[in-house]
Write a protein that holds these residues in place. Structure first.
Motif, mmCIF file in Angstrom:
data_model
loop_
_atom_site.group_PDB
_atom_site.id
_atom_site.type_symbol
_atom_site.label_atom_id
_atom_site.label_comp_id
_atom_site.label_asym_id
_atom_site.label_seq_id
_atom_site.Cartn_x
_atom_site.Cartn_y
_atom_site.Cartn_z
ATOM 1 N N GLN A 1 0.816 -1.200 0.000
ATOM 2 C CA GLN A 1 0.000 0.000 0.000
ATOM 3 C C GLN A 1 0.854 1.257 0.000
ATOM 4 N N ASP B 1 3.575 1.924 -1.273
ATOM 5 C CA ASP B 1 4.178 2.244 -2.559
ATOM 6 C C ASP B 1 3.174 2.792 -3.550
ATOM 7 N N THR B 2 1.920 2.547 -3.310
ATOM 8 C CA THR B 2 0.975 2.836 -4.362
ATOM 9 C C THR B 2 0.108 4.036 -4.108
ATOM 10 N N GLU B 3 -0.198 4.324 -2.907
ATOM 11 C CA GLU B 3 -1.205 5.337 -2.761
ATOM 12 C C GLU B 3 -0.980 6.286 -1.599
ATOM 13 N N PRO C 1 -0.467 9.260 0.127
ATOM 14 C CA PRO C 1 -0.352 10.621 -0.377
ATOM 15 C C PRO C 1 0.682 11.407 0.413
ATOM 16 N N VAL C 2 1.859 11.464 -0.112
ATOM 17 C CA VAL C 2 2.925 12.202 0.552
ATOM 18 C C VAL C 2 2.976 13.596 -0.046
ATOM 19 N N GLY C 3 2.624 14.564 0.715
ATOM 20 C CA GLY C 3 2.657 15.929 0.225
ATOM 21 C C GLY C 3 4.084 16.423 0.126
ATOM 22 N N ARG D 1 12.683 15.380 -2.507
ATOM 23 C CA ARG D 1 12.639 14.398 -3.598
ATOM 24 C C ARG D 1 14.012 14.241 -4.250
ATOM 25 N N PRO E 1 11.466 2.365 -9.162
ATOM 26 C CA PRO E 1 10.430 2.803 -8.212
ATOM 27 C C PRO E 1 10.749 4.163 -7.595
ATOM 28 N N GLU F 1 9.933 6.825 -10.125
ATOM 29 C CA GLU F 1 8.475 6.993 -10.220
ATOM 30 C C GLU F 1 7.936 7.805 -9.054
ATOM 31 N N ALA G 1 8.967 11.403 -9.512
ATOM 32 C CA ALA G 1 8.287 12.073 -10.627
ATOM 33 C C ALA G 1 6.836 12.383 -10.299
ATOM 34 N N HIS G 2 6.215 11.488 -9.548
ATOM 35 C CA HIS G 2 4.782 11.640 -9.298
ATOM 36 C C HIS G 2 4.476 12.060 -7.874
ATOM 37 N N ALA G 3 5.505 12.392 -7.122
ATOM 38 C CA ALA G 3 5.309 12.844 -5.736
ATOM 39 C C ALA G 3 4.506 11.840 -4.937
ATOM 40 N N LEU G 4 4.817 10.576 -5.117
ATOM 41 C CA LEU G 4 4.075 9.541 -4.392
ATOM 42 C C LEU G 4 4.700 9.313 -3.019
#
Lengths: 367, 171
Positions: A71, A73-75, A77-79, A282, A358, A361, A364-367
């Motif tokens: 979980q 890794d996928t969702e 929400p890290v601001g 990042r 990973p 990714e 790049a996507h601020a995940l």
């Protein structure tokens, strides 16, 4: 068709099998289902409490077991943390103070020693008798390999066990070699050979060699089980200082070419530009990731090349520093390696990509 | 970094829903379970709808959520008893059209017996044509695990097909 299917034939069959079932997916049904869900993405709507309840139910159901493992890794929400707070917790952008001093030959020697140790760990019963060669009853041309690995480092042992195949299987499933774990059940081949493999959770010397996989195969012959035990691993090259990033990084560009779903397109994604100090956290994580990569294994693993799709997926990360421009490039196919260039000059060795993609990714996507 | 957010979450999921449902069919093995999987995926992703809408590659994110959902569903469903009828009805929904032994039908039946992660590997490798490194990233596992699943899968499928072919030739 002969009895013996080749890998290519099986791969083609699987592709055809999946393609033959595409008609089960009705596009209109999909879009109808999609249209019934998205209000949840707008928390200001009055229907929010209802959807929260529904989502909570889904989460509660899905929360069983090890869901949390993936979980994050996928969702999650890290601001974007504020520059001041991120600086307080970010790793320093420095190269390791104690660079590896070993040679590749030393890494190979360490790997060979570990291979010889692990091949003795097969969890066989005390009644097992060692054999000094392949016994009669074991097919000459039957073999498996777990790659990428260096065949010259593989160690093989043969055993005879006075148990039937089923009994031995139960025994193997109930016993684990010390320091290794089993992720799968028992596999089976076409000639009555069963197999199970165990993997080290991590290499005991990750800068020198990869973790060892221990493959145990057995076949029942005349009420006994013939057992073959193999190890698989590879030694690593020695990472040079040029492959580390220790300069002050001022900005990072991330370029990705996505294979995506070929049928839905794919290709270059918009370049993501990160800059100091806004994106410090990042950038720091990316640098930490790069400096933490291990050198590539030898031989550099190659497989399924060239990548049959189009476009060829890749990741290119350019670190702009106060002195150099460092470009890391990874072809996401052929078990690719991360190449490193400094101001256009290719430096060696290439790097093992584990963890690189990973991390890119996420950055790049601020995940 | 800034990303222009000109799309809504609804736009994104409607655009990608057909492809996601195809993936769901390959993972779940039948229409009903696939539609459930799609719904649970979109519901879960909707919790971060604005973020998803702003992503440069939302399809990759949605795929990953679906794969997680599939794995979780598999863990839950392992406690259920898989009846012969349920397997047969799933694969019989779309038959190959062949009267005799058809390898694709047999492969589809065999796929229904796999654990979720192994099936995911085969779907991503042989349906989505993704390289192992991407599969590993999507599934949150090591590349070695991906290769192991694929190797074991091919070996097991080879054995099953050989057995069935011999059986069909002998009868």
């Amino acid at each position: 068709m002969t009895d013996r299917w080749t890998d290519d034939e099986l791969q083609a069959l699987l592709s055809e099998t999946f393609a033959s079932r595409e008609s089960l997916a009705d596009p209109e049904t999909a879009q109808t289902l999609a249209a019934s869900v998205p209000a949840l993405g707008r928390p200001k709507q009055h229907r929010w409490p209802t959807y929260v309840a529904a989502a909570t139910a889904v989460v509660a159901i899905a929360g069983i077991g090890a869901y949390a493992v993936t979980q994050a890794d996928t969702e999650t929400p890290v601001g974007n943390p504020s520059p001041s707070s991120s600086r307080a917790t970010s790793p320093p952008l420095t190269r390791p103070s104690h660079p590896p001093q070993r040679t590749y030959a030393e890494n190979r020697a360490a790997a060979a020693a570990e291979s010889a140790r692990v091949v003795e760990l097969a969890p066989l019963p005390a009644s097992a008798v060692g054999l000094d060669r392949r016994p009669d009853g074991w097919p000459v041309d039957y073999g498996m390999s777990l790659g990428p690995s260096d065949g010259t480092l593989t160690r093989t042992a043969w055993w005879s066990v006075p148990l039937g195949a089923d009994t031995l299987e139960s025994y193997l499933l109930a016993h684990h070699p010390q320091g290794l774990r089993r992720e799968d059940g028992v596999g089976g081949g076409a000639v009555g050979i069963r197999d199970v493999n165990y993997d080290q959770a991590g290499s005991p010397d990750p800068e020198a060699f990869t973790g060892v996989s221990l493959l145990v195969q057995w076949r029942e012959v005349d009420g006994r089980s013939l057992v073959r035990v193999d190890t698989y691993l590879a030694a690593r090259a020695v990472r040079t200082m040029d492959t580390y990033i220790d300069e002050t990084v001022t900005a990072v560009d991330i370029e990705q070419v996505s294979s995506g779903f070929e049928r839905d397109g794919g290709g270059p994604l918009p370049t993501v530009h990160l800059s100091e100090p806004e994106d410090h956290a990042r950038i720091a994580r990316l640098v930490e990731t790069v400096n933490g990569l291990h050198a590539s294994t030898r031989p550099v693993p190659m497989g399924s090349c060239p990548y049959p799709g189009n476009p060829r997926p890749s990741v290119t990360v350019t670190f702009h520093t106060t002195s150099d421009e460092i470009v890391l490039h990874l072809e996401l196919s052929c078990w690719g390696q991360v190449s490193v260039q400094r101001d256009g000059r290719l430096v060696v060795p290439t790097l093992d990509p584990a963890g690189f993609y990973p991390a890119v990714e996420k950055a790049a996507h601020a995940l | 970094m800034s990303i222009a957010r000109t799309r809504s979450y609804e736009d994104v999921v409607i655009a990608h829903a057909p492809a996601l449902l195809r993936l769901a069919v390959m993972l779940a093995g039948n229409r009903a379970d696939a539609e459930d999987l799609l719904q649970s995926t979109l519901l879960r992703a909707a919790r971060h709808g604005d973020r998803v809408a702003g992503m440069g590659a939302p399809a990759a994110y949605l795929r990953r959520v679906m794969l997680n959902e599939h794995t979780s569903n598999g863990r839950r469903s392992r406690r259920r008893v898989a009846t012969v009828e349920s397997v047969q009805s799933a694969e019989a929904t779309v038959a190959s059209g062949a009267d005799a032994f058809d390898e694709r039908d047999e492969a589809w039946r065999w796929l229904a017996t796999l654990k979720p992660q192994q099936r995911s590997v085969l779907v991503l490798r042989y349906y989505e044509d993704l390289p192992d490194v991407e599969i590993a990233a999507l599934l949150g596992c090591a590349e070695a695990t991906v290769r192991s699943h694929a190797l074991r899968g091919l070996t097991a499928l080879r054995g099953r097909l050989t057995t069935h072919r011999r059986g069909s030739e002998w009868t």
